[in-house]
Design an enzyme around this catalytic site. Structure first.
Site, mmCIF file in Angstrom:
data_model
loop_
_atom_site.group_PDB
_atom_site.id
_atom_site.type_symbol
_atom_site.label_atom_id
_atom_site.label_comp_id
_atom_site.label_asym_id
_atom_site.label_seq_id
_atom_site.Cartn_x
_atom_site.Cartn_y
_atom_site.Cartn_z
ATOM 1 N N VAL A 147 0.836 -1.205 0.000
ATOM 2 C CA VAL A 147 0.000 0.000 0.000
ATOM 3 C C VAL A 147 0.870 1.254 0.000
ATOM 4 C CG1 VAL A 147 -1.754 1.305 1.247
ATOM 5 C CG2 VAL A 147 -1.912 -1.184 1.108
ATOM 6 N N TYR A 148 1.911 1.243 0.803
ATOM 7 C CA TYR A 148 2.840 2.373 0.828
ATOM 8 C C TYR A 148 3.452 2.580 -0.554
ATOM 9 C CZ TYR A 148 6.944 5.181 2.028
ATOM 10 O OH TYR A 148 7.910 6.164 2.073
#
Length: 266
Positions: A147-148
């Site tokens: 996600v990052y």
């Protein structure tokens, strides 16, 4: 980059880490610097240390960016805006909470979008420089930080696309994206105990905030849109994006190597 004392520079998420060191260098160049952070006590202390103006603001909120922009404009002509605020939460996406996923997307991506909109509005007549802090993870797959990595990949694409729009409309604002590898910051140290950060430790040494800040100022001084630090890691990461079938096993080995360093440094 304009360096007169009447030019105002804004740096978000600047109570510590990259943002603090970028702000320190801008102050030294004679800019009137406005720093922001969600941590009121930390931003106040850092502002006092640097001789900057400190404002408590949440990078996720468009209204806060507009408020910061208005306050900066009262100090003079805004010529530099650095969207540095960001959040890292390690983990596999199916194990992460809704709150952590929303926090990363809202801070890392929406914060850059909202900040850029305000910055362009302030600088479109006289010109200026907009710097968005992306990440090495913007260039390719990063198991453990999906996600990052997605949020930072979006920052990179947004910045290069934004520069195209600025050019088409002949707006004299230069957009830049800096993509540093993992660095020794509170952001990384806070997650170091999580096994899914192992890939961050696959390099022999972490970058320092000072090194990243120096690279940021070099970007602000020129017309280059994207800089990756170090370049060789960016080449590896881009290869992973193009041929993931080959790259993912390599990343697994790098992760194993990084895990040994992560445990040793914890």
């Amino acid at each position: 980059m304009t360096g007169t004392s009447s030019t105002v520079a804004v740096v978000t998420g600047a109570a510590r880490g990259f943002g603090r060191e970028i702000a320190r260098r801008l102050v030294a160049r004679g800019h009137r610097v406005v720093i922001t952070d969600i941590d009121a006590a930390a931003v106040s202390a850092t502002a006092a240390e640097l001789g900057a103006t400190g404002l408590t603001a949440d990078a996720r909120l468009a209204a806060d960016h507009r408020r910061v922009g208005a306050a900066a404009a009262e100090l003079g002509t805004v010529g530099v805006w650095v969207n540095n605020a960001g959040v890292l939460r390690a983990g596999k996406v199916w194990e992460q909470s809704d709150e952590d996923i929303a926090l990363m997307i809202d801070a890392n991506l929406y914060g850059v979008v909202h900040g850029s909109r305000v910055a362009v509005g302030l600088m479109r007549e006289r010109g200026g420089h907009l710097l968005n802090i992306a990440s090495m993870s913007a260039h390719g797959p990063v198991p453990g930080l999906a996600v990052y990595a997605a949020s930072k990949s979006a920052v990179l694409n947004f910045t290069t696309s934004l520069q195209g729009d600025l050019d088409l409309d002949r707006i004299p604002v230069r957009a830049h994206a800096l993509c540093p590898d993992a660095a020794d910051t509170a952001l990384v140290r806070a997650e170091q105990g999580h096994a899914d950060t192992a890939i961050l430790h696959s390099q022999k040494t972490l970058l320092t905030p000072e090194t990243v800040a120096d690279a940021a100022l070099e970007l602000l001084d020129g017309k280059r849109v994207v800089r990756s630090l170090p370049l060789r890691r960016a080449v590896m990461a881009r290869t992973g994006s193009v041929v993931p079938r080959i790259a993912l096993p390599v990343l697994a080995r790098m992760r194993a190597q990084g895990e040994r360093r992560r445990v040793a440094g914890s």
